[in-house]
Design an enzyme around this catalytic site. Sequence first.
Site, PDB file in Angstrom:
ATOM      1  N   ASP A   1       0.853  -1.183   0.000  1.00 49.44           N
ATOM      2  CA  ASP A   1       0.000   0.000   0.000  1.00 49.44           C
ATOM      3  C   ASP A   1       0.897   1.245   0.000  1.00 49.44           C
ATOM      4  O   ASP A   1       1.617   1.503   0.961  1.00 49.44           O
ATOM      5  CB  ASP A   1      -0.854  -0.045   1.286  1.00 49.44           C
ATOM      6  CG  ASP A   1      -2.068   0.831   1.212  1.00 49.44           C
ATOM      7  OD1 ASP A   1      -2.025   1.863   0.507  1.00 49.44           O
ATOM      8  OD2 ASP A   1      -3.061   0.513   1.888  1.00 49.44           O
TER       9      ASP A   1
ATOM     10  N   ASP B   1     -11.484   1.372   6.303  1.00 52.36           N
ATOM     11  CA  ASP B   1     -12.103   2.697   6.502  1.00 52.36           C
ATOM     12  C   ASP B   1     -13.629   2.611   6.609  1.00 52.36           C
ATOM     13  O   ASP B   1     -14.294   3.635   6.705  1.00 52.36           O
ATOM     14  CB  ASP B   1     -11.799   3.621   5.310  1.00 52.36           C
ATOM     15  CG  ASP B   1     -10.316   3.949   5.172  1.00 52.36           C
ATOM     16  OD1 ASP B   1      -9.605   3.952   6.197  1.00 52.36           O
ATOM     17  OD2 ASP B   1      -9.884   4.219   4.030  1.00 52.36           O
TER      18      ASP B   1
ATOM     19  N   GLU C   1      -6.778   3.869  -5.325  1.00 50.95           N
ATOM     20  CA  GLU C   1      -7.903   4.277  -4.494  1.00 50.95           C
ATOM     21  C   GLU C   1      -8.344   5.655  -4.970  1.00 50.95           C
ATOM     22  O   GLU C   1      -7.588   6.615  -4.869  1.00 50.95           O
ATOM     23  CB  GLU C   1      -7.510   4.328  -3.014  1.00 50.95           C
ATOM     24  CG  GLU C   1      -8.723   4.521  -2.135  1.00 50.95           C
ATOM     25  CD  GLU C   1      -8.418   5.169  -0.791  1.00 50.95           C
ATOM     26  OE1 GLU C   1      -9.221   5.009   0.135  1.00 50.95           O
ATOM     27  OE2 GLU C   1      -7.394   5.863  -0.666  1.00 50.95           O
TER      28      GLU C   1
HETATM   29  O1  TEU Z   1      -8.471   6.825   2.626  1.00 47.46           O
HETATM   30  C1  TEU Z   1      -8.968   7.821   1.821  1.00 47.46           C
HETATM   31  C2  TEU Z   1     -10.236   8.468   2.218  1.00 47.46           C
HETATM   32  O2  TEU Z   1     -10.489   9.573   1.822  1.00 47.46           O
HETATM   33  C3  TEU Z   1     -11.230   7.775   3.030  1.00 47.46           C
HETATM   34  O3  TEU Z   1     -11.386   6.459   2.970  1.00 47.46           O
HETATM   35  C4  TEU Z   1     -11.260   8.348   4.389  1.00 47.46           C
HETATM   36  O4  TEU Z   1     -10.580   7.569   5.313  1.00 47.46           O
HETATM   37  C5  TEU Z   1     -12.675   8.434   4.822  1.00 47.46           C
HETATM   38  O5  TEU Z   1     -13.503   8.562   3.743  1.00 47.46           O
HETATM   39  C6  TEU Z   1     -12.875   9.670   5.626  1.00 47.46           C
HETATM   40  O6  TEU Z   1     -14.241   9.774   5.864  1.00 47.46           O
HETATM   41  C7  TEU Z   1      -7.139   6.495   2.516  1.00 47.46           C
HETATM   42  C8  TEU Z   1      -6.810   5.390   3.504  1.00 47.46           C
HETATM   43  O7  TEU Z   1      -7.515   4.228   3.142  1.00 47.46           O
HETATM   44  C9  TEU Z   1      -7.119   5.867   4.878  1.00 47.46           C
HETATM   45  O8  TEU Z   1      -6.986   4.875   5.842  1.00 47.46           O
HETATM   46  C10 TEU Z   1      -6.219   7.033   5.152  1.00 47.46           C
HETATM   47  O9  TEU Z   1      -6.554   7.617   6.385  1.00 47.46           O
HETATM   48  C11 TEU Z   1      -6.305   8.105   4.067  1.00 47.46           C
HETATM   49  O10 TEU Z   1      -6.273   7.583   2.756  1.00 47.46           O
HETATM   50  C12 TEU Z   1      -5.141   9.055   4.175  1.00 47.46           C
HETATM   51  O11 TEU Z   1      -3.973   8.429   3.783  1.00 47.46           O
END
Ligand code: TEU
Length: 549
Positions: free
Chosen positions: A96, A323, A248
Amino acid sequence: MTDFRKSTVYQIYPRSFYDTNGDGFGDLRGVTAKLDYIKELGVDYIWMTPFFVSPQYDNGYDVEDYYNIDPRYGTMEDFEELSREAEKRGIKLMLDMVFNHTSSNHEWFQKALAGDEKYKNFYIFKKGKEDGSAPTNWESKFGGNAWEYVPEMDEYYLHLFHVKQPDLNWDNPEVREEVKKIVRFWMNKGVKGFRFDVVNLISKDKYEDDYEGDGRRFYTDGPNIHKYLKELNEGSFGQDAEIITVGEMSSTSMENCFGYAGADSNELSMVFSFHHLKVDFMGNEKWVLVPVDFMKLKNILFDWQVGMSENNAWNAVFWCNHDQPRPVSRFGDEEKYWKESAKMLATLVHGLRGTPYIYQGEELGMTNTDFTKIDQFKDVESLNYYEILQQKGLSKEDALRIIQIHSRDNGRTPVQWNSEEHGGFTTGTPWIEVNNNYKKVNAESQIHDEASIFSYYKKLVQLRKEVDVIAYGDIKPLDAKHPSVFAYERTYENEKLIVVCNFYKNEVVWDSKMNLEGYETLLSNYSEQNIENGKITLKPYEAIMLHLQ
Ligand code: TEU
Ligand code: CA
């Protein structure tokens, strides 16, 4: 070339997977220890969320050193052992990579703060407005303004996420070179897959106030995004045809995903999009209590399925990750129809066109947390919003209720391995509490049970390999306006697959308006099906895959 259409990816959040040294933290050796379990499930890839050196303000998505393993997770030797042991079992590793931002502890940012111009240009520093306030009104995804003031510099830096996660400046070619170097480093270690965190946010457009929203339209799917991805592809993972990649994509548009994940666009293998997981939001507002809008869920999934297929682009398909809340709690019935609804949701998503992702514990039907106090929650986003909601006038109880439903910690409680203390996750004190239902929901009780949720997932993974239409077929929605049934048809050469899911607990008679003679039941979450003259009587949460060849 790897046929990622026949593959299934299993996502591991290492800190909550399995702890081998009793410090309450899952570790890399914990992943190695459970490889036979993963092998039993039959998946092809393990995606592991970041275990690089990090102060862990955002559980590792704040990377301080991309070339080394955080001691909490283990050592480089542990990683290499994991890699070897996985390979022995035919499992590939997917790492990741977080390149939209670094940790503020990263030496690049530290040098920037110390006044080094070269490294200042690695990040996005701007002067404030005339009155000294932040350069724009953009909001951080974790709450509050997205700019942080540095008094010594009299400038602000941009952080779309946590204040300790400064955004990188991808318009600087030196940054792009560093990123390629990091990817190549891990390629040399034999890594065969990469997930790129919020990668569609790397190309910022204009730095202007957003009078219509939170700023996202100025940095989402930005002007140079396709150029930068093609460049990254060419300069790193594109050099090895065996490598698969997933981006993502935060608040992305489908049109952009045709490029990101197009078969011939030389960007990425596939994309995660999240529109179907906002069906219990109010628009983009997550911190509200809104029931799941089933029709919206169907429309979004069908639009994306058909649109991506027609444009020869590939989806990652999934219900959850680290998340997201747990699907059986969010879309199913975690009480009375726990097993049935977990299996129905699995059928629905694994039958779609795309590469399915299973998130640790999903294959066991793990549920949302049972936390009743705010201090049981650990996630920075949840804790920030608990305060923000109260500032908006909500009572503590109402704020907590919203956190309980939407918190990312719902997906982060430790994997429940057996009925021993802490679900067998650790012999110490877990960093976050284990769900008290571990005696009912755990791996040990499911692995050898043919009727378990685990065994059902195992069958789905296997079917994708055996039945071409699941992997390669195109997709046609069936009866898209039906208020409680989710049904679709897949076609590949002479083969057909019909997937029918009752999304609710009320029995329903669904008229397929087709001649179903000759179809055989490939899989179902009930032992008997009621199909007559093209009409299917669906029991609570019943799911059926019908196959014709
Ligand atoms: O997540 C991106 C992101 O915008 C969302 O999934 C966010 O955590 C959520 O919508 C907020 O409401 C990625 C990662 O998967 C996440 O764990 C990280 O915190 C984020 O990027 C920052 O790197
Ligand atoms: Ca540990």
